[in-house]
Design an enzyme around this catalytic site. Structure first.
Site, short mmCIF file in Angstrom:
data_model
loop_
_atom_site.label_atom_id
_atom_site.label_comp_id
_atom_site.label_asym_id
_atom_site.label_seq_id
_atom_site.Cartn_x
_atom_site.Cartn_y
_atom_site.Cartn_z
N ARG A 97 50.42 -56.06 -48.91
CA ARG A 97 49.28 -55.14 -49.01
C ARG A 97 49.76 -53.68 -48.93
NH1 ARG A 97 46.26 -53.68 -44.93
NH2 ARG A 97 46.50 -55.63 -43.78
N TYR A 101 32.04 -43.30 -67.60
CA TYR A 101 32.05 -44.76 -67.70
C TYR A 101 30.88 -45.33 -66.87
CZ TYR A 101 33.70 -49.52 -67.24
OH TYR A 101 33.78 -50.89 -67.26
N ASP A 116 39.63 -38.95 -65.49
CA ASP A 116 39.78 -40.34 -65.94
C ASP A 116 40.36 -40.26 -67.35
OD1 ASP A 116 39.41 -42.84 -67.12
OD2 ASP A 116 37.59 -43.28 -65.98
#
Ligand SMILES: *Cc1c(COP(=O)(O)O)cnc(C)c1O
Length: 415
Positions: A64, A117, A200
């Protein structure tokens, strides 16, 4: 060397993996320490209790926190954008939502470009709103002065903590000036209230646009699109300075939304062909756009290559400044309405009727009823998202075959 020359080997030492030429999939949850002291020293760095010594590599602890497939992939992704650090996520949405949650708190304001988006829009207007984080949207046709005025009129300038944009905007390739957004950031930023500016960059991928070079602080990707490129994996990435990425990676550790080793391996494999795929896709798109420009059943074509010639002076200037290519996304208005658009879409054979973009296979979709169904109607009108709009993502097929497919779908209309 150029990034495309380094994608096969950068950051990987075969001698650490039995001489395997390719990085194996480290399908493991945890890593064995040689000594207790080593384990202690790794944790000191992982939890920020001390700085890494010069030349000290971050030790492997637990997947992780870190895993070779992720770390090597992240080092390779940094090369394209010239970023100091990268964090890979299990999806584009997890990269975006983690960055937004790290840099905003209740009471803050987000400035964002419209439309973004659909998933990002929902996150901003539902989840962030629930956390009392408000937002102001702006479209590509609004000027710096108009945008600044919008924020000042609300009296929220001192609350602005993040600016998030997408350019060119999906689906019509409207262009937003990245440097203008960096100036808006400067206008509102103070020492007490730093502002993080994220772009983005999914639509242009890491080959055709480099927002960090124009004043952005973070670059975000849905790696599902060009980076993965084969429509077989969902993943995301966030890149930026060591300082900001330390915070993003910190939150990623505690949300646990890092990509797994298998996703990391798939993306490394994809990166080897990123440049050749994207070059071919852009080349194909140019031929397809030329075909569409000349077709009698096409009213308008939204493609950077067209805007570079027929666009406004501002558009032409921005294209020259921000883009290394006209990209491989094309939208166009078909003569007629939904009936003609659907007839066309239903008659494509090689080009698949699906959302998503950036993959090896060409895709077509109807933004008004699919990807952008949720956009409010005023913005839809302003952005030319009407029932006659069709969006194409151009793949790596032979362009003559793509054009024949488009041609026969057009031929079915009114038959
Ligand atoms: C697809 C996409 C996303 C979301 O990415 P996922 O990998 O599907 O989570 C975000 N931004 C843009 C521009 C996209 O196209």
């Amino acid at each position: 060397m150029k990034p495309e020359s380094l994608m096969m080997s950068y950051g990987y030492k075969p001698s650490l993996s039995e001489g395997a030429i390719k990085c194996p999939i480290f399908q493991t949850s945890t890593f064995v320490f040689n000594t207790a002291l080593e384990g202690k020293r790794f944790f000191e760095v992982a939890y920020g209790l001390r700085e890494k010594d010069q030349d000290e590599e971050m030790g492997l602890i637990y997947s992780r926190l870190n895993n070779p497939d992720l770390e090597i992939l992240e080092d390779r992704l940094c090369l394209w954008d010239g970023a100091e650090e990268c964090a890979v996520f299990e999806s584009g949405m997890s990269a975006i939502s983690t960055a937004m949650m790290e840099f905003m708190k209740p009471g803050d304001l987000l400035l964002y470009s419209k439309p973004v988006y659909g998933g990002t829009d929902h996150f901003i207007n539902h989840f962030l709103k629930k956390l009392q984080i408000s937002s102001v949207g702006f479209r590509a046709d609004e000027t710096k002065e108009e945008i600044i005025k919008k924020i000042e009129e609300k009296g929220l300038g001192h609350k602005l903590s993040m600016i998030h944009i997408e350019t060119p905007a999906n689906p019509t390739n409207a262009i937003i000036d990245i440097e203008m957004c960096a100036e808006i950031k400067k206008h509102f930023e103070t020492i007490e209230n730093p502002i993080v500016f994220s772009v983005d960059n999914t639509y242009m991928g890491p080959v055709w646009q480099h927002p960090l070079k124009h004043g952005a602080d973070l670059v975000l990707y849905s790696a599902t699109k060009y980076i993965g490129g084969h429509s077989d994996v969902i993943a995301g990435a966030c890149l930026g300075s060591k300082e900001l990425m330390g915070r993003v990676k910190g939150l990623r550790t505690f949300l646990g939304n890092m990509a797994g080793p298998w996703t990391g391996w798939l993306l490394m494999r994809s990166l080897e062909t990123l440049k050749v795929r994207m070059d071919q896709q852009a080349k194909n798109a140019k031929h397809v756009a030329e075909f569409l420009n000349a077709h009698p059943l096409v009213e308008s074509v939204y493609y950077l290559g067209n805007a570079a010639v027929n666009g406004t002076e501002k558009e032409r200037e921005l294209i020259a400044k921000q883009y290394k290519s006209y990209g491989a996304m094309i939208a166009f208005d078909i003569k007629g309405g939904e009936k003609e658009a659907f007839c066309f879409l239903d008659n494509l054979k090689l080009i698949k009727l699906a959302v998503s973009l950036g993959g090896t296979e060409s895709l077509a979709e109807h933004p008004q009823t699919m990807t952008h169904a949720d956009v409010d109607s005023e913005d839809k009108v302003a952005m030319n998202i009407t029932e006659k709009l069709i969006r194409l993502s151009i793949g790596v097929e032979n362009y003559d075959d793509l054009i024949s497919d488009l041609k026969s779908a057009f031929d079915q209309i009114n038959h």
